[in-house]
Design a protein around this motif. Structure first.
Motif, PDB file in Angstrom:
ATOM      1  N   TYR A   1       0.836  -1.196   0.000  1.00 37.87           N
ATOM      2  CA  TYR A   1       0.000   0.000   0.000  1.00 37.87           C
ATOM      3  C   TYR A   1       0.870   1.244   0.000  1.00 37.87           C
ATOM      4  N   VAL A   2       0.390   2.291  -0.648  1.00 39.07           N
ATOM      5  CA  VAL A   2       0.981   3.617  -0.530  1.00 39.07           C
ATOM      6  C   VAL A   2       0.017   4.415   0.346  1.00 39.07           C
ATOM      7  N   VAL A   3       0.430   4.679   1.561  1.00 44.64           N
ATOM      8  CA  VAL A   3      -0.431   5.339   2.541  1.00 44.64           C
ATOM      9  C   VAL A   3      -0.203   6.846   2.465  1.00 44.64           C
ATOM     10  N   PRO A   4      -1.245   7.628   2.147  1.00 47.81           N
ATOM     11  CA  PRO A   4      -1.088   9.082   2.111  1.00 47.81           C
ATOM     12  C   PRO A   4      -1.066   9.654   3.524  1.00 47.81           C
ATOM     13  N   LEU A   5      -0.128  10.537   3.786  1.00 50.47           N
ATOM     14  CA  LEU A   5      -0.019  11.159   5.109  1.00 50.47           C
ATOM     15  C   LEU A   5      -0.165  12.676   5.010  1.00 50.47           C
ATOM     16  N   ARG A   6      -0.841  13.155   3.997  1.00 50.22           N
ATOM     17  CA  ARG A   6      -0.959  14.596   3.801  1.00 50.22           C
ATOM     18  C   ARG A   6      -1.892  15.253   4.814  1.00 50.22           C
TER      19      ARG A   6
ATOM     20  N   ARG B   1       5.193  12.755   3.056  1.00 47.75           N
ATOM     21  CA  ARG B   1       3.852  12.969   2.510  1.00 47.75           C
ATOM     22  C   ARG B   1       3.126  11.654   2.252  1.00 47.75           C
ATOM     23  N   LYS B   2       3.893  10.604   1.935  1.00 45.90           N
ATOM     24  CA  LYS B   2       3.322   9.277   1.725  1.00 45.90           C
ATOM     25  C   LYS B   2       4.388   8.246   2.074  1.00 45.90           C
TER      26      LYS B   2
ATOM     27  N   ARG C   1       5.338   3.844   1.599  1.00 46.71           N
ATOM     28  CA  ARG C   1       5.026   2.540   0.996  1.00 46.71           C
ATOM     29  C   ARG C   1       5.190   1.451   2.029  1.00 46.71           C
TER      30      ARG C   1
END
Length: 87
Positions: free
Chosen positions: A10-15, A66-67, A69
């Protein structure tokens, strides 16, 4: 060891961590990663590897990436183990 039922990258967005004060942003990022995995892996038992924590805290508490993996594996007993995906 239990057998792996499901494995995903997964690519987790942390914005969205900007909603918290600057000094708490990495704490919020870890909570966001955990809640993302609860939602997508359908399990409450989440174990995060220390490599994820090191990557999030790499630039200090105020500047998480920002994201990120992540490689997540769900075992037959319901436990989910997550580690940083190799790039």
């Amino acid at each position: 060891m239990a057998e792996i039922l499901k494995e995903h990258i997964y690519v987790v967005p942390l914005r969205d961590v900007k909603r918290s004060p600057r000094w708490k942003r990495c704490n919020t990022a870890i909570k966001d990663i955990r809640s993302f995995l609860v939602q997508h892996m359908k399990s409450e038992d989440i174990k995060l590897d220390s490599t994820i924590n090191e990557k999030v805290w790499e630039h200090g508490s105020g500047k998480p990436p920002r994201k990120i993996r992540i490689r997540a594996m769900k075992f037959e007993d319901g436990q989910v183990q997550a580690e940083l995906a190799e790039e």
